[in-house]
Design an enzyme around this catalytic site. Structure first.
Site, PDB file in Angstrom:
ATOM      1  N   HIS A 434       0.856  -1.218  -0.045  1.00  0.00           N
ATOM      2  CA  HIS A 434       0.070   0.029  -0.045  1.00  0.00           C
ATOM      3  C   HIS A 434       0.703   1.376  -0.003  1.00  0.00           C
ATOM      4  CE1 HIS A 434      -3.718   2.035   1.259  1.00  0.00           C
ATOM      5  NE2 HIS A 434      -2.993   2.939   1.756  1.00  0.00           N
ATOM      6  N   GLU A 435       2.020   1.360   0.946  1.00  0.00           N
ATOM      7  CA  GLU A 435       2.686   2.384   1.109  1.00  0.00           C
ATOM      8  C   GLU A 435       3.504   2.630  -0.204  1.00  0.00           C
ATOM      9  OE1 GLU A 435       1.777   4.720   3.124  1.00  0.00           O
ATOM     10  OE2 GLU A 435       0.752   3.343   4.522  1.00  0.00           O
ATOM     11  N   HIS A 441       3.415   6.899  -6.836  1.00  0.00           N
ATOM     12  CA  HIS A 441       2.611   7.935  -7.417  1.00  0.00           C
ATOM     13  C   HIS A 441       3.150   9.070  -7.200  1.00  0.00           C
ATOM     14  CE1 HIS A 441      -2.144   9.557  -7.206  1.00  0.00           C
ATOM     15  NE2 HIS A 441      -1.061  10.065  -8.403  1.00  0.00           N
TER      16      HIS A 441
END
Ligand code: ZN
Length: 648
Positions: A434-435, A441
């Site tokens: 997730h991180e 991004h």
């Protein structure tokens, strides 16, 4: 109301700088500020290892940001200098395209340098929160941020004083200024809702008064409400609190979770007259600003900042309604698997099927994640590999380290940084994926966009992280060693969709309904709010749920309702990510390229348009339907696996 957020670069950097993910996994009572301390924070066990015991490769190298404290001090002074320089530009920007461009560029540079100064101060503090020198630096940065905000407050109003036709003509003639076309378009787009100078001044003066409802609710919830003492699994007394509640509600002992749920919510039910008056005040605050600025409704006003059409929320709620029978089936499945004759609200959080958590060593988790992300292509995976190999992460818990997990990207920093507290659970492995999604991004946006667009909007912030989770889950399902492991993965994924899509949409519907009621002149009383909430919960969970009277007061407990139409973004993000992830898994032509284009676009377009680059249109039912289809498949898979394990 956030006309101020049109200072795009500022808002985007400030708000999206730190992304922590307390909503991930469905914990949703936190998420109040960009720095969110997750529900597990209070339970942090004493750490065994000191930083010296841990190999360098698992720790940050903050020297990449500044080689020494002196270098950081020099950068701090430089930001102060730029703040003064920017302030001095007041009154000049309408003179020429060059003057406007000069101010925009100086503002971008000032904020980027400020963000890096802040990043270093905060991250070095997070490694040892008992270090008073580090805490002092962090405090100094807070004051610097206030100075920067004050020094730039003149800027947007000054831009609006220049006729838009003139500014757009300037941009046609000056290609460097044309870089700012989207930002300036966004500022002028909101002009019709900006009032005269005197009216704006009056509205600004109301801020301290109208923010009182949120403050009062926070004080009441965090300090003044008296929660009962209940007995835990071993018969020990436990003082209920919001934090304790989030542990006890997962108890396999039904008596414990029932006492925790009913004990907590009865307090809200008993105080419903007071709390409804506070919430009603907050709703009236939204209505006041919406009306003052000439919006059709509170919802319309709230969505104007990020330029999200109201249809996005209506589409979410409408499409979810069509798929509620799947949620009803899920409740019925719980009843059967858990062997209980009634499903109460306190029976929804505990895993249906319990198995000991397997230990996942960090290095194994990294290998698995890198393999699971292979469908994203070599460029993506090689950057991810570099992140793990080059100290972008601070992995393990050490004494006084900040709890939870986050990714923090600053456009001019060498790379984003991630903080973890890795203990080796399956959930920890998902957190790494997730991180890493946030990091990728930030990485792609920083490298492909000029400074004003290098950040990204809240509406898009949780998409990249969740796409990584979708890819990881898919890989784990295909490589599970047995049915038991597969069942656990299916269970976690179903719970993720239930808590993040169904439950947050339910909250969004409640929020929208009570605003509509107030806008139609109906009073919001304790009884009316509990009735509205109870009716919505019953509609969502279906005929097999039993709603205890205390459970109807849950709507009075949720702090997010003081954040003005925010909860829906949890649901839309997960649906967008599921849709994107599924296309990547299905190897749909253009899916990977689309996702990379989305990651690379930063805030160079409006949030909905950025998401369209990844092939997702949140004004249509498709992404939500994709997620509902997945939920249906998971339900069937769970039933099949469960029957097989039980020899049925
Ligand atoms: Zn996140």
């Amino acid at each position: 109301m956030n006309i101020q957020t049109t200072g795009r670069a500022k808002a985007v950097y400030m708000m999206a700088a730190i992304l922590t993910c307390t909503w991930f996994g469905g914990q949703n009572a936190q998420a109040q500020s960009p720095i969110n301390f997750g529900p597990d924070d209070e339970s942090a066990a004493p750490a065994q290892r000191t930083r010296a015991d841990i190999e360098d490769k698992y720790k940050w190298d903050l020297g990449e940001l500044y080689p020494s404290l002196e270098a950081w001090e020099t950068a701090f002074t430089e930001v102060e200098r730029k703040i003064k320089k920017f302030k001095a530009l007041e009154g000049t920007i309408g003179e020429s395209p060059e003057a406007l461009l000069k101010a925009l560029k100086l503002r971008d540079r000032m904020y980027a340098e400020f963000m890096m100064v802040m990043q270093y101060a905060a991250m070095s503090y997070h490694l040892d929160m008992k270090n008073s020198e580090a805490a002092g630096r962090s405090d100094r940065v807070d004051s610097l941020g206030t100075k920067a905000s004050e020094a730039t407050s003149w800027f947007t109003p000054a831009i609006l004083k220049i006729p838009s036709a003139k500014v757009f003509r300037w941009m046609d003639e000056n290609k460097d200024l044309a870089v700012y076309r989207h930002e300036l378009d966004d500022i002028y787009r909101q002009k019709e809702h900006i009032l005269s100078a005197r009216e704006e001044e009056l509205l600004a003066m109301t801020g301290d008064v109208t923010s009182a409802f949120n403050t009062i609710f926070g004080r009441l919830q965090n300090t003044d409400l008296d929660f009962p003492i209940i007995k835990d699994e071993d018969g020990n007394d436990v003082q209920l609190s919001s934090a304790q509640y989030y542990k006890l509600i997962y108890s396999p002992d039904r008596r414990v979770r029932k006492d925790a749920f009913l004990g907590l919510h009865q307090v809200y039910l008993d105080k419903r007259n007071t709390i409804s008056a506070i919430l009603s005040g907050q709703v009236k605050q939204h209505m006041f600003y919406a009306k003052a600025r000439g919006f059709d409704s509170s919802l319309d006003a709230a969505l104007n900042g990020p330029n999200i059409p109201v249809e996005v929320v209506d589409n979410l709620i409408g499409t979810i309604h069509q798929h509620l029978p799947k949620l009803h089936r899920y409740v019925t499945l719980r009843k059967k698997v858990m062997g209980i004759d009634e499903v109460h609200r306190y029976d929804l959080r505990v895993p249906m099927f319990n198995a000991p958590d397997e230990e996942v060593p960090y290095d194994d988790a990294v290998k698995t994640i890198l393999t699971a992300l292979e469908p994203m292509g070599e460029d993506y995976v090689s950057t991810a590999r570099k992140a793990f190999a080059s100290r972008w992460l601070d992995v393990f818990e050490t004494p006084n380290k900040r709890s939870g997990a986050y990714s923090w990207g600053v456009p001019i920093a060498p790379h984003p940084y991630m903080l973890l507290n890795y203990h080796g659970t399956r959930n920890d492995r998902s957190t790494v994926a997730h991180e890493l999604g946030h990091t990728m991004h930030s990485w792609y946006s920083s490298r492909n966009q000029p400074l004003p667009y290098a950040g990204y909007a809240t509406f898009c912030a949780e998409v990249a992280s969740t796409v990584n989770e979708v890819l990881l889950d898919h890989y784990l399902m295909n490589h599970a060693k047995d049915d038991m492991e597969r069942l656990l993965i299916v269970q976690e994924r179903m719970e993720g969709i239930r808590t993040t899509v169904f439950r947050q949409t339910m909250f969004a519907e409640f929020e929208k309904t009570i605003h509509e009621q107030a806008e139609a002149g109906q009073p919001l009383t304790g009884d009316s709010l509990c009735k509205t909430y109870g009716d919505i919960v019953r509609k969502y969970y279906g005929p097999d749920i039993v709603i205890d009277e205390a459970a109807t007061a849950e709507g009075l407990r949720i702090p997010h309702f003081y954040r003005n139409f925010y909860v829906y973004t949890y649901a839309t993000s997960l649906c967008a990510a599921t849709s994107i992830g599924q296309r990547i898994i299905d190897r749909e032509p253009g899916a990977v390229e689309g996702h990379i284009a989305f990651l690379s676009a930063g805030s160079s377009k409006y949030p909905l348009d950025v998401l369209k680059l990844a092939g997702v249109d949140m004004t249509t039912p498709r992404p939500i339907e994709d997620t509902m289809e997945l939920f249906g498949e998971l339900l069937e898979e769970f039933e099949t696996l469960h029957a097989r394990i039980n020899g049925e």
